[in-house]
Write an enzyme that holds these catalytic residues in place. Structure first.
Site, PDB file in Angstrom:
ATOM      1  N   SER A 156       0.832  -1.198   0.000  1.00 49.30           N
ATOM      2  CA  SER A 156       0.000   0.000   0.000  1.00 49.30           C
ATOM      3  C   SER A 156       0.871   1.254   0.000  1.00 49.30           C
ATOM      4  O   SER A 156       1.655   1.464  -0.924  1.00 49.30           O
ATOM      5  CB  SER A 156      -0.963  -0.047   1.195  1.00 49.30           C
ATOM      6  OG  SER A 156      -1.988   0.897   1.078  1.00 49.30           O
ATOM      7  N   ASP A 251     -10.419  -3.659  -4.723  1.00 49.61           N
ATOM      8  CA  ASP A 251      -9.545  -2.690  -4.050  1.00 49.61           C
ATOM      9  C   ASP A 251      -9.610  -1.367  -4.807  1.00 49.61           C
ATOM     10  O   ASP A 251      -9.475  -1.341  -6.035  1.00 49.61           O
ATOM     11  CB  ASP A 251      -8.112  -3.242  -4.052  1.00 49.61           C
ATOM     12  CG  ASP A 251      -7.090  -2.350  -3.366  1.00 49.61           C
ATOM     13  OD1 ASP A 251      -7.468  -1.293  -2.812  1.00 49.61           O
ATOM     14  OD2 ASP A 251      -5.897  -2.719  -3.388  1.00 49.61           O
ATOM     15  N   HIS A 280      -8.220  -5.048  -0.287  1.00 50.32           N
ATOM     16  CA  HIS A 280      -7.004  -4.360   0.123  1.00 50.32           C
ATOM     17  C   HIS A 280      -6.618  -4.803   1.534  1.00 50.32           C
ATOM     18  O   HIS A 280      -7.453  -4.930   2.418  1.00 50.32           O
ATOM     19  CB  HIS A 280      -7.231  -2.843   0.107  1.00 50.32           C
ATOM     20  CG  HIS A 280      -5.979  -2.071   0.324  1.00 50.32           C
ATOM     21  ND1 HIS A 280      -5.102  -1.780  -0.697  1.00 50.32           N
ATOM     22  CD2 HIS A 280      -5.428  -1.545   1.450  1.00 50.32           C
ATOM     23  CE1 HIS A 280      -4.080  -1.095  -0.216  1.00 50.32           C
ATOM     24  NE2 HIS A 280      -4.246  -0.951   1.089  1.00 50.32           N
TER      25      HIS A 280
END
Length: 315
Positions: A156, A251, A280
């Protein structure tokens, strides 16, 4: 739209039952406390590694894990940068990932407690991570690693930082790296892709949450087009280190991650794996999502292949 994996649905149902306030309604301090108190519930017990250590590089705290089978000297190394939107998280919140990768690769994994926004917006996190990469290469003996076998990785926001470091290394601003492991990375701060609309809510990370993270990390809204914030917008990826890219199908970051992966495949070298039914953050949810282990095994396999290619080139 591909159906959600049952494991992802279980996690989302658990989140719904907990009814936690949306992150964009919290202060950064409240968000950090909640994140650090809650992450362990989604993770398995930590794997045993050969050794673990806490160190400091000036004021920068870092954690080091030496995997089972890693040599005491000259080991391959991974600089792993934790996710959390540049606002929350710590090496401890992603220690499960670091330990598993250290064991799978027989490597040393190092993760810094880099400075967080909004107290320290961009470029503080980049500066901290860059300083640690430079130190690992310059003082490899202190880490028991091979300076010519250092990879970067992250998930991320950490994937964003890893991609930026790899580009800086390509450009000569940092020591060369052998590979990059990018797990659902942030690559485009404009936040305008179709997946932002398709998965804006009800899939864990929300579009509103990402806007909250961006508002804290970017010094100015118009900074989002700088490649050091949005690596997808860099003019060329030629000669950047080979990459493993892991994507989750459900996501908000899917489209930008897929676009970056496609460019890496066209302009450099990349192995890309997508988990279409995942959300995610799934790689940090190994206690409830078995696909997390699959993703880490795929990452370690790709890293080993890239590392072996470097080894053959040196012979």
């Amino acid at each position: 739209m591909t159906a959600l994996d049952l494991s992802a649905r279980r996690v989302l149902d658990l989140m719904a039952r907990e009814n936690a306030p949306p992150i964009e309604t919290l202060s950064p301090e409240e968000a950090r406390t909640g994140f650090l108190e809650g992450f362990a519930a989604l993770q398995k017990p930590l794997e045993e590694v050969a050794a673990t250590e806490e160190r400091f590089l000036g004021p920068l705290r870092l954690r080091l894990w030496r995997g089972q089978g890693a040599p005491a000297e000259g080991a391959p190394a991974l600089l792993y940068l934790h996710g959390g939107g540049w606002v929350v998280g710590a090496p401890e919140s992603h220690e499960d990932i670091c330990r598993i990768l250290a064991n799978l690769a027989g490597a040393v994994v190092v993760s810094p407690d880099y400075r967080l926004a909004p107290d320290h917006p961009y470029p503080a996190a980049v500066e901290d991570c860059a300083a640690l990469l430079a130190d690992m290469a310059a003082h490899a003996d202190r880490y028991g690693i091979d300076p010519a076998r250092i990879a970067v990785g992250g998930d991320s926001a950490g994937g964003n930082l890893a991609a930026v470091l790899a580009l800086m290394a390509r450009d000569g601003a940092l020591p060369q790296v052998t590979a990059q492991i990018l797990i659902y990375p942030v690559t485009d701060q404009r936040q305008t892709s179709a997946s932002y609309a398709a998965y804006a809510r009800d899939f864990g990370l929300t579009a509103a949450g990402m806007a909250w993270f961006r508002a804290h990390y970017l010094p100015r809204e118009d900074d989002g087009t700088d490649w050091r914030l949005s690596p997808l917008l860099v003019s060329s990826l030629e000669d950047v280190a080979p990459a493993f890219v892991a994507l989750a199908g459900h996501d908000v970051l899917y489209d930008e991650g897929a676009a970056y992966a496609e460019r890496l495949q066209m302009e450099a070298e990349a192995i890309v794996r997508t988990w279409p039914g995942q959300i995610h953050g799934f790689v940090s949810m190994g206690g409830l999502i078995p696909e997390a282990r699959d993703a880490l095994e795929a990452a370690a396999e790709a890293w080993a292949a890239f590392d072996a290619k470097i080894g053959r080139a040196r012979r």
